[in-house]
Design a protein around this motif. Structure first.
Motif, PDB file in Angstrom:
ATOM      1  N   ARG A 135       7.454 -17.402 -20.522  1.00 33.87           N
ATOM      2  CA  ARG A 135       7.438 -18.373 -19.430  1.00 33.87           C
ATOM      3  C   ARG A 135       6.152 -19.199 -19.423  1.00 33.87           C
ATOM      4  N   ILE A 136       5.061 -18.596 -19.821  1.00 34.28           N
ATOM      5  CA  ILE A 136       3.818 -19.357 -19.952  1.00 34.28           C
ATOM      6  C   ILE A 136       3.985 -20.419 -21.041  1.00 34.28           C
ATOM      7  N   LYS A 137       4.662 -20.043 -22.143  1.00 33.22           N
ATOM      8  CA  LYS A 137       4.931 -21.003 -23.203  1.00 33.22           C
ATOM      9  C   LYS A 137       5.817 -22.138 -22.701  1.00 33.22           C
ATOM     10  N   ASP A 138       6.831 -21.821 -21.867  1.00 36.66           N
ATOM     11  CA  ASP A 138       7.706 -22.845 -21.292  1.00 36.66           C
ATOM     12  C   ASP A 138       6.890 -23.873 -20.514  1.00 36.66           C
ATOM     13  N   LEU A 139       5.932 -23.389 -19.728  1.00 35.06           N
ATOM     14  CA  LEU A 139       5.108 -24.295 -18.933  1.00 35.06           C
ATOM     15  C   LEU A 139       4.182 -25.126 -19.809  1.00 35.06           C
ATOM     16  N   GLU A 140       3.781 -24.575 -20.942  1.00 32.46           N
ATOM     17  CA  GLU A 140       2.978 -25.346 -21.894  1.00 32.46           C
ATOM     18  C   GLU A 140       3.800 -26.496 -22.473  1.00 32.46           C
ATOM     19  N   ILE A 141       5.087 -26.246 -22.690  1.00 34.23           N
ATOM     20  CA  ILE A 141       5.991 -27.291 -23.166  1.00 34.23           C
ATOM     21  C   ILE A 141       6.094 -28.408 -22.124  1.00 34.23           C
TER      22      ILE A 141
END
Length: 294
Positions: A135-141
């Motif tokens: 989910r942290i990666k999703d927000l980075e996207i």
């Protein structure tokens, strides 16, 4: 027919037997509680809706990898025919009569929305530690997309829109730009493995298109959504007996028995469809290499 009634419609996406079955019940609800109001359906089998006089069903083949972003095609079709469309998930039920006249402000009215800043924290905190990195990666996207579009994720006016029930009303053709940016942002998300991002994408696309997003109580629309109702019951805000029949009808559709052969065919078709759409995604995004790959 009353012109006020015809100025808006309901709309939904119904791909596959399960969602078509849900949509049949939705069509009956709308006919009962809002006579004269059309339900626009994009579906793989429009002929199955011919017996519902209030349904305008159009042939559609899944375009997005996760199917979620195909909702943009529903919105676009509905707004080509009506000034306002009320998007609802196919498995939502309408429980009470709608008034003959409902006024919707231009732009997007959401039954549930929150600033990106607020929702981002919920998005991360609502899962256990195992799933937090994804989910942290999703927000980075999302951060990268916002940077490319010159949008500020810290802007409290940037709204996450809960996609199960929201309204879009035409505004100076900004809705057309909204659909265009929805597609553009959705492709970026899917290219990077963020498939269920439509609530975020709606907010980003609306902001870029200059289409306002506002919260609305929608007290005139009394609806049933299984997980929403479960939350209400858990908090003591609803009587489980009052919606028992809707839970039963929902589960009867969700847990239909299929033969081993049917399951196998569906799995194969799903896999083939996925690879076809993945290839199409790559080819499409290569046309705008700077936005998608740099």
């Amino acid at each position: 027919m009353n012109q006020e009634v015809q100025s808006f419609c309901f709309c939904s996406l119904a791909l596959g037997k399960r969602y078509r079955s849900h949509a049949f019940l939705l069509a009956q609800d709308i006919e009962q509680h809002s006579p004269g109001t059309s339900l626009i359906i994009l579906t793989d089998k429009p002929q199955e809706f011919f017996k519902y006089p209030n349904v305008l069903a159009f042939k559609h083949r899944q375009q997005s990898l996760g199917c979620y972003h195909d909702k943009r095609f529903v919105i676009a079709k509905a707004l080509s025919l009506f000034d306002t469309c009320i998007f609802v998930d196919a498995d939502i039920r309408i429980l009470a009569k709608l008034p003959e006249k409902i006024t919707w402000l231009p732009g997007i009215t959401a039954r549930s929305c929150a600033s990106f800043v607020k929702h981002n924290q919920v998005y991360i905190d609502s899962v256990n530690d195992l799933h937090k990195p994804k989910r942290i990666k999703d927000l980075e996207i999302l951060s990268k997309i916002a940077q490319n579009l010159e949008l500020d994720l810290e802007d409290t006016n940037l709204q996450f829109v809960m996609e199960m029930l929201f309204v879009v009303t035409r505004q100076d053709d900004r809705e057309t730009e909204f659909i265009k940016y929805w597609e553009m942002i959705a492709l970026y998300c899917e290219l990077n493995g963020f498939y269920g991002a439509e609530g975020y994408v709606i907010g980003l696309a609306a902001a870029k298109a200059g289409l306002p997003v506002r919260w609305g109580a929608m007290e005139n629309i009394i609806y049933f959504k299984d997980w929403v109702e479960r939350q209400k019951i858990k908090r003591g805000q609803a009587n489980p007996d009052a919606t028992l029949i809707y839970f039963q009808q929902h589960e009867a559709i969700e847990y239909q028995k299929n033969s081993i052969f049917q399951k196998l065919v569906r799995k194969i078709n799903k896999r083939i469809g996925y690879y076809y759409r993945a290839l199409s995604l790559r080819l499409t995004t290569l046309k705008n290499y700077k936005f998608y790959y740099r």
